[in-house]
Scaffold this motif. Structure first.
Motif: not given
Length: 417
Positions: A56, A79, A58-61
């Protein structure tokens, strides 16, 4: 500086955005098999990550694809579970054995060596001695009394030191409450790592007995922590689930395998566990307070030979030092040896009125069972004797009932033995 909330406070809201679900204060059940992509390019990007073809960004979900891969209930649950163990990531499975077997299959291959603590849960013991043996995985059991030097000797004398791939611990052990040193096992793993060959020895800990409230194995050097989420995490005897937690690299492997085994938990079960997480801490604390009183009562009873409970460990011993290092509570699992054998144990169990005669543990109701003839029946007789899983051993999972009532029930059952 922003206020840092405690995990028990975040169990109500973390990972959920009401504005994305019509403003519902609680997470809805996302009972759907598949999800719509906005574009074909988005779908491609989601699948690349899901199949482990790339990491993934950076900051990708990981986008929503299909409920075998991910689902909002599953993701919110994972989470929230990460908060307790301070893990990078979590994978929730459809049972505790599904979680355990997935870890064993991912981190062991034919010809590898497994070092594992004994005793361990009967299902895990069977998986190690039956399925793993069939696919060519070798295993060495070890006991609490084995020192660091003993473990080195056992591994080296096996002739397979270069094939050691996983150290598996269940601590406290089911059903004897034996303690195993997580930090020591991490040192053993580090010794046999082979960085030049990019080969790591991983340490996996089944933390079901203490739950994420009373022990955090990742802080003690473990790479992987596992739970039967059926137990304390679910805590109401109305669902079956398992969980695995660890760092990003480890969990990428676990989640990729889960995608293809298809053994993730359902949206409805994930939703039920989210409900349970809101009361996890207060339930476990109430169970612990009851267990302390039960153990104290049993220790003084003339028909009880020995009590196996962390709160009964003698101060000043090495076992006590390990207990204080690894745990913040004595827990709510109490085992004891009744004077006599199976006959006396069965008399006791058959006489119980408030406590239920059933396997499993960690739920709101108190449960009692006979490990030697039930959960651990598949273990060889000589090993049962070595491990202390005797015909006289009774395991109690203490619930949230009034402690006086639990003790009354135990007292009246002991009276007829």
């Amino acid at each position: 500086m922003p206020h840092k909330y405690h995990p028990e406070s975040l169990m109500m809201t973390h990972g959920y955005k009401p504005e994305l679900s019509e403003g519902a204060v609680k997470t809805p059940i996302f009972q759907t098999s598949t999800f719509v992509f906005q574009t074909a390019e988005e779908g491609k990007a989601f699948f690349e990550v899901a199949y482990g073809l790339r990491e993934k960004g950076q900051d990708e979900n990981l986008g929503l694809i299909y409920s075998r891969i991910n689902n909002p209930n599953l993701e919110i649950l994972e989470d929230r579970l990460c908060l307790w163990d301070q893990a990078d990531d979590c994978a929730v499975f459809e049972s505790g054995m599904s979680a355990i077997s997935s870890v064993l299959l991912e981190f062991l291959k034919p010809g590898d060596l497994l070092l594992y603590s004994a005793p361990t849960y009967g299902g895990t013991d069977h998986f190690i001695h039956d399925l793993l043996k069939k696919i060519g995985v070798h295993s060495i059991p070890f006991r609490p009394e084995h020192t660091k030097e003993d473990l080195f000797e056992m591994i080296n004398e096996s002739g397979m030191a270069d094939r050691l791939s996983l150290i598996y611990l269940e601590t406290p052990a089911n059903p004897t409450n034996d303690l195993f040193d997580i930090s020591l096992c991490a040192e053993i793993a580090d010794h046999y790592n082979q960085p030049s060959e990019e080969k790591n020895v991983f340490v996996a800990v089944d933390n079901t007995y203490m739950g994420p409230i009373w022990s955090q194995p990742l802080k003690l050097g473990a790479d992987i922590v596992m739970y039967s989420a059926t137990k304390y995490i679910g805590g109401h005897s109305d669902l079956i689930a398992g969980a695995v937690l660890g760092n990003t690299e480890v969990m990428q492997r676990v989640k990729t395998l889960r995608t293809f085994l298809g053994n993730m938990v359902s949206p409805h079960t994930a939703w039920l566990i989210l409900r349970s997480l809101e009361t996890l801490k207060i339930r476990m604390e109430a169970q612990m307070r009851n267990a302390i009183q039960v153990a104290e009562f049993l220790e003084e009873h003339p028909k009880v030979d020995k009590v196996h409970y962390l709160g009964c460990i003698q101060e000043g011993t090495k076992e006590y030092e390990l207990y204080k290092k690894q745990y913040s509570s004595p827990g709510a699992m109490v085992s004891f040896d009744i004077k006599g054998g199976e006959k006396e144990a069965f008399k006791f169990l058959n006489q119980l009125k408030l406590m239920k005669l059933a396997v499993s543990l960690g739920s709101t109701e108190s449960l009692a069972q006979h490990p030697a003839s039930m959960t651990h029946i598949g273990i060889a007789e000589e090993e049962k004797t070595t491990f202390g899983i005797l015909p006289s051993l009774i395991r109690l999972s203490i619930g949230v009932e009034n402690a006086e009532d639990i003790i009354w029930d135990i007292q009246q059952a002991l009276d007829i033995v």
